[in-house]
Design a protein around this motif. Sequence first.
Motif, PDB file in Angstrom:
ATOM      1  N   TRP A 162      25.934  12.874  -2.534  1.00  0.00           N
ATOM      2  CA  TRP A 162      27.024  11.910  -2.629  1.00  0.00           C
ATOM      3  C   TRP A 162      27.483  11.721  -4.071  1.00  0.00           C
ATOM      4  O   TRP A 162      28.659  11.461  -4.333  1.00  0.00           O
ATOM      5  CB  TRP A 162      26.634  10.563  -2.015  1.00  0.00           C
ATOM      6  N   TRP A 163      26.547  11.871  -5.017  1.00  0.00           N
ATOM      7  CA  TRP A 163      26.886  11.649  -6.423  1.00  0.00           C
ATOM      8  C   TRP A 163      27.888  12.681  -6.920  1.00  0.00           C
ATOM      9  O   TRP A 163      28.737  12.384  -7.763  1.00  0.00           O
ATOM     10  CB  TRP A 163      25.612  11.708  -7.276  1.00  0.00           C
ATOM     11  N   ARG A 164      27.808  13.898  -6.383  1.00  0.00           N
ATOM     12  CA  ARG A 164      28.670  14.984  -6.867  1.00  0.00           C
ATOM     13  C   ARG A 164      30.118  14.816  -6.423  1.00  0.00           C
ATOM     14  O   ARG A 164      31.013  15.435  -6.993  1.00  0.00           O
ATOM     15  CB  ARG A 164      28.153  16.334  -6.354  1.00  0.00           C
ATOM     16  N   GLU A 165      30.338  13.986  -5.403  1.00  0.00           N
ATOM     17  CA  GLU A 165      31.677  13.811  -4.852  1.00  0.00           C
ATOM     18  C   GLU A 165      32.326  12.557  -5.440  1.00  0.00           C
ATOM     19  O   GLU A 165      31.819  11.444  -5.267  1.00  0.00           O
ATOM     20  CB  GLU A 165      31.612  13.691  -3.332  1.00  0.00           C
ATOM     21  N   ARG A 166      33.433  12.737  -6.123  1.00  0.00           N
ATOM     22  CA  ARG A 166      34.086  11.612  -6.779  1.00  0.00           C
ATOM     23  C   ARG A 166      34.436  10.489  -5.798  1.00  0.00           C
ATOM     24  O   ARG A 166      34.330   9.306  -6.132  1.00  0.00           O
ATOM     25  CB  ARG A 166      35.370  12.089  -7.474  1.00  0.00           C
ATOM     26  N   ALA A 167      34.830  10.844  -4.592  1.00  0.00           N
ATOM     27  CA  ALA A 167      35.232   9.824  -3.623  1.00  0.00           C
ATOM     28  C   ALA A 167      34.085   8.908  -3.254  1.00  0.00           C
ATOM     29  O   ALA A 167      34.300   7.772  -2.831  1.00  0.00           O
ATOM     30  CB  ALA A 167      35.796  10.488  -2.364  1.00  0.00           C
ATOM     31  N   LYS A 168      32.853   9.383  -3.424  1.00  0.00           N
ATOM     32  CA  LYS A 168      31.689   8.579  -3.057  1.00  0.00           C
ATOM     33  C   LYS A 168      31.023   7.909  -4.257  1.00  0.00           C
ATOM     34  O   LYS A 168      30.492   6.807  -4.135  1.00  0.00           O
ATOM     35  CB  LYS A 168      30.664   9.444  -2.322  1.00  0.00           C
ATOM     36  N   SER A 169      31.031   8.576  -5.403  1.00  0.00           N
ATOM     37  CA  SER A 169      30.342   8.027  -6.583  1.00  0.00           C
ATOM     38  C   SER A 169      31.280   7.404  -7.593  1.00  0.00           C
ATOM     39  O   SER A 169      30.874   6.563  -8.391  1.00  0.00           O
ATOM     40  CB  SER A 169      29.541   9.131  -7.278  1.00  0.00           C
ATOM     41  N   GLY A 170      32.536   7.836  -7.576  1.00  0.00           N
ATOM     42  CA  GLY A 170      33.475   7.427  -8.606  1.00  0.00           C
ATOM     43  C   GLY A 170      33.483   8.379  -9.782  1.00  0.00           C
ATOM     44  O   GLY A 170      34.343   8.289 -10.650  1.00  0.00           O
ATOM     45  N   GLY A 171      32.499   9.291  -9.834  1.00  0.00           N
ATOM     46  CA  GLY A 171      32.391  10.212 -10.953  1.00  0.00           C
ATOM     47  C   GLY A 171      31.397   9.720 -11.991  1.00  0.00           C
ATOM     48  O   GLY A 171      30.907   8.588 -11.931  1.00  0.00           O
ATOM     49  N   GLN A 172      31.096  10.581 -12.961  1.00  0.00           N
ATOM     50  CA  GLN A 172      30.067  10.235 -13.939  1.00  0.00           C
ATOM     51  C   GLN A 172      30.448   9.042 -14.804  1.00  0.00           C
ATOM     52  O   GLN A 172      29.598   8.207 -15.135  1.00  0.00           O
ATOM     53  CB  GLN A 172      29.743  11.442 -14.837  1.00  0.00           C
ATOM     54  N   MET A 173      31.715   8.922 -15.163  1.00  0.00           N
ATOM     55  CA  MET A 173      32.125   7.763 -15.966  1.00  0.00           C
ATOM     56  C   MET A 173      31.843   6.465 -15.225  1.00  0.00           C
ATOM     57  O   MET A 173      31.377   5.488 -15.807  1.00  0.00           O
ATOM     58  CB  MET A 173      33.610   7.842 -16.313  1.00  0.00           C
TER      59      MET A 173
END
Length: 327
Positions: A162-173
């Motif tokens: 889930w972390w790799r997907e921006r829609a789920k994590s929001g991204g690293q920032m």
Amino acid sequence: MSLLRVGLLGCGGIAKRHATAIAGLSDRMELVACCGRDESKVAAFAEEFGATPHTDLRQMLDASKLDLAIVALPPYAHTGQVETIAAAGVNLLVEKPIALDVQRADAMVEAARNAGVIAACGFMYRFGDAVVRWDHARAAGETGRVGMFVGQFHCNSLHADWWRERAKSGGQMVEQLIHIVDLARYQLGQPQTVYARAANFFHRDVARYDSDDSSAIVLGYDDGRVAVLNATNGAIPGRWDKLWQIVGERMTGRFTGWNAAVLTHTDDVRSETIDTQTDVFVAQLADVCAAIRGRRAPRVPLADGAATLRIVLAAWESVKTGREIRL
């Protein structure tokens, strides 16, 4: 005095850190319940930490008579659980980022305020001994005015799916660098402008990985102060380099972690070294416990989670538009 009864919503890695911290405060609180969607995972977690398992939040709230609920859900999974807990009159500690949009974050803060419950956000970096020492120095006037903050979050890991997907994590920032952004906001206040650049540079060939893994943010203040923050998930495997430097008129702090820093008085160039092993999860929970007992605000209120989220979401808006965003 009776122990605070604590329930955990979410049974992943960060929930285990909280469960271990609760055990470290066994004279003040006890983990009595845990809740998640995966029945087998919840059962294993409950057995490991001696809690009653649930797969339904309302059932946990009805059955457990909680004093505190720790919400340790991935950011995409927030669909009103915090509001439900607050409406039940249960105090809260919510892991960051508290949401992936401002509307949801504001609804959480408003629900807690309307219910009159103690509500904290899980920015545990602020409880490190080096961070606290700087805070004391600043409050005593030792640092002078703080004019610059520079920070980074560097790692190299594939993380959870889930972390790799921006829609789920929001991204690293949004999911990781937000810790450093929060420290900058805590030192300098809410910025007036945000400018950012970001890309998926190192993992563009990894399936279902569309999160940013290289980014930089500039926070601007109308009086001339500035914060410069960067993150990457393409650095040294197995290392988590979370570093920052704070520059004040009379003191500069170089932090290599929440418990480790060298503070240098720049008027007479003398240094103080802090290097301790304080468990910030324990310190954070101890503060929340004291806030509940004393009916006072926690050191990191839930509203701070919403304020810092605004900055990283503005950073992503800047990335998309190529513009400096005025808050």
